[in-house]
Each structure stands twice: as C-alpha cells, then as structure tokens.
Write a protein that holds these residues in place. Sequence first.
Motif, PDB file in Angstrom:
ATOM      1  N   VAL A  39      45.145  43.602  53.232  1.00 47.89           N
ATOM      2  CA  VAL A  39      44.690  44.966  53.505  1.00 47.89           C
ATOM      3  C   VAL A  39      44.658  45.826  52.248  1.00 47.89           C
ATOM      4  N   HIS A  40      43.752  46.782  52.270  1.00 46.29           N
ATOM      5  CA  HIS A  40      43.675  47.802  51.210  1.00 46.29           C
ATOM      6  C   HIS A  40      43.090  49.067  51.806  1.00 46.29           C
ATOM      7  N   VAL A  58      27.377  54.630  47.148  1.00 47.79           N
ATOM      8  CA  VAL A  58      27.617  53.195  47.139  1.00 47.79           C
ATOM      9  C   VAL A  58      28.571  52.810  48.281  1.00 47.79           C
ATOM     10  N   ASP A  59      28.375  51.623  48.837  1.00 49.31           N
ATOM     11  CA  ASP A  59      29.251  51.115  49.905  1.00 49.31           C
ATOM     12  C   ASP A  59      30.542  50.597  49.264  1.00 49.31           C
ATOM     13  N   LEU A  60      31.426  51.537  48.952  1.00 51.51           N
ATOM     14  CA  LEU A  60      32.644  51.175  48.229  1.00 51.51           C
ATOM     15  C   LEU A  60      33.519  50.224  49.040  1.00 51.51           C
ATOM     16  N   ALA A  61      33.646  50.476  50.349  1.00 52.91           N
ATOM     17  CA  ALA A  61      34.471  49.603  51.194  1.00 52.91           C
ATOM     18  C   ALA A  61      33.945  48.169  51.169  1.00 52.91           C
ATOM     19  N   GLY A  62      32.610  48.026  51.202  1.00 54.35           N
ATOM     20  CA  GLY A  62      32.014  46.696  51.157  1.00 54.35           C
ATOM     21  C   GLY A  62      32.279  46.005  49.830  1.00 54.35           C
ATOM     22  N   GLU A  63      32.213  46.771  48.746  1.00 52.87           N
ATOM     23  CA  GLU A  63      32.478  46.210  47.418  1.00 52.87           C
ATOM     24  C   GLU A  63      33.932  45.760  47.296  1.00 52.87           C
ATOM     25  N   VAL A  64      34.846  46.599  47.780  1.00 55.78           N
ATOM     26  CA  VAL A  64      36.272  46.264  47.718  1.00 55.78           C
ATOM     27  C   VAL A  64      36.570  45.034  48.566  1.00 55.78           C
ATOM     28  N   GLU A  65      35.997  44.994  49.756  1.00 50.23           N
ATOM     29  CA  GLU A  65      36.205  43.844  50.644  1.00 50.23           C
ATOM     30  C   GLU A  65      35.699  42.563  49.997  1.00 50.23           C
TER      31      GLU A  65
END
Length: 291
Positions: A39-40, A58-65
């Motif tokens: 998780v983050h 930008v889709d930051l959550a998608g990049e982090v995932e």
Amino acid sequence: MIAIDSMMVCLDLSDIDEKLVAFTRSICGRLQVGKVYFVHNIKVYELSEDFREWFGDVDLAGEVEGNIHDIVSEQFGNAADYEVLVSEEPNTEVILADLVKRYKVKLTLLGKKTSIKSTGALGTKLLHILPCSVLVFPETATFKIEKVLVPIDFSDTSVHALRLSKNLSDQLGLQLEILHVYRLPTQYFPLISEEKAVRKAEEIVKGRFAALQKKHLEISGVPYTLVRAAGKSTAERIRLHLDKGKYDLLVLGLKGNNPLPSLSFGGVPKEIYNMDMHIPLWLVYSEEVIR
C-alpha cells in the motif's frame, strides 16, 4: 502453528521499498501467508504548484501503482497472493487503519529509516493507531533471523508475546531468549545493603519465573537473563543487551488500555522504536486486546 491470513506492507516510494518487498518475500517463504497488500497513500495536497504546472492532470495514482508493481514483480514474484493498493487521502494514518479493518490485516510491515534521514513521525502515528501487530524493519537490518529476544515484565501482554515467540521459534528453528529488567528501591540505601537488595530482588524474580514456567510448560526450557536497570531506563537496558547478545529480532508485547480512539502505544516500546535499531522489531498485540 503461526499463519498470517493477511499482511499489509507500507511503501513510501523511497529506497527502502525494495528491501521491504524482499523481506516480505522472506517472510512468505518461512510462514504461511494468505495475502499481502502493498500500500501507498498519495497526499495530493502536498504536491507543489511546480509539479502541477509541469505535469498537469497526470494520473499520478496509476503511475505510482505501476512503479510498485515493478518493484513487487522484481523483488517478490509469486511468493504469495498479493494486491497493490494506492490511495489519495489527506490522512495516511486513517486510511491505513481503515485498510487494516477492511481487509482484516493481522500484521503490518513498516520500514524505518535512521534518525539522520527521518524523524519517524509518521511511523509513530501509525503505531498509535493501527489495530494490528506491527513488524518494524530498519533500513540497516538484514533478512537473517536466527536469534530472538523477548523482554517480559510478567504482564499478560508480555506473556502473550513470549508464547507467540516460542511458537515462532519452534516453527522456524530459532534460538529464543527471555530478558527481564528489574529495579531496586534505591531510596532505602544505605539503610539496607545493596548486595542484599540485589540478592532479594533476584530471588523474587526467579520465583515469578518458576511460577510462569509451571503455568506455561512450553516455555520452561527457554533461557532467561535478569538485568538490573541501575540508573538506566528499561529500554536502554534492553538496547545494551541486544548489542551484547547479537540478536536478530526483538519482540515486545503491546497493551491496549486506551479504547478510544485506538490502542495504546507508549513507554518502553515507544522509546525503543525511537532508537536507531539495526534489527527488526515485532510489536505484538493479542487478539483479545484488538477486539
């Protein structure tokens, strides 16, 4: 037999993440783990205006995932069933506590950097609020765990931690030792002999150990050491004993005497957590305390 139905691993997108994921793989290789949640939480409000100007929507959550999936794929593989969860909430502690309840997490793995790199403030908040046992992994620790130390004060909490550690040691073939730090009523010196006081204190503690071993036969063969505090805090004495004995894991029981808003984290565990440790620290809540 110790089995972990669900486990949560907290990642912060720093260098320690790869170690945490690899250590999780080591745990899954030695214990039965049902599912792992990596998780983050992204605190969007902390993003600078420069970031927003440069990257826009930008889709930051998608990049982090995607980044976490890459790390997990490389360091964890198929060691156990897992899921990557990325959230965007203003309060990291609250969302992680909610995930623990939602997915019935039994153990959370939390990384800890040295005091030079981090204040550890978020970790302290998490230890106050997470309703599950927590395994703290310092960035300087190794995956090798062969020798375990369990300090006890004869409370139900510490006895639970001891019995759990004995179960773990039997299951994995680890060497387990018990430590008890005692204090003398120094306000009565020199009215009584210090040597006599030490002898009497150790006699009393040995009697309590004998009673404990009689009640819990499974721990009767576990060696124990008595250490006098002698002007130092209990946590400081534990730390000195750790360095002297070259242990690989420290287990401490946590008490739950503060029902609102969560559980209780303080005293010796808090002092030890705030030290720069070089071995994992397992902070254990019993199921009764969590309920």
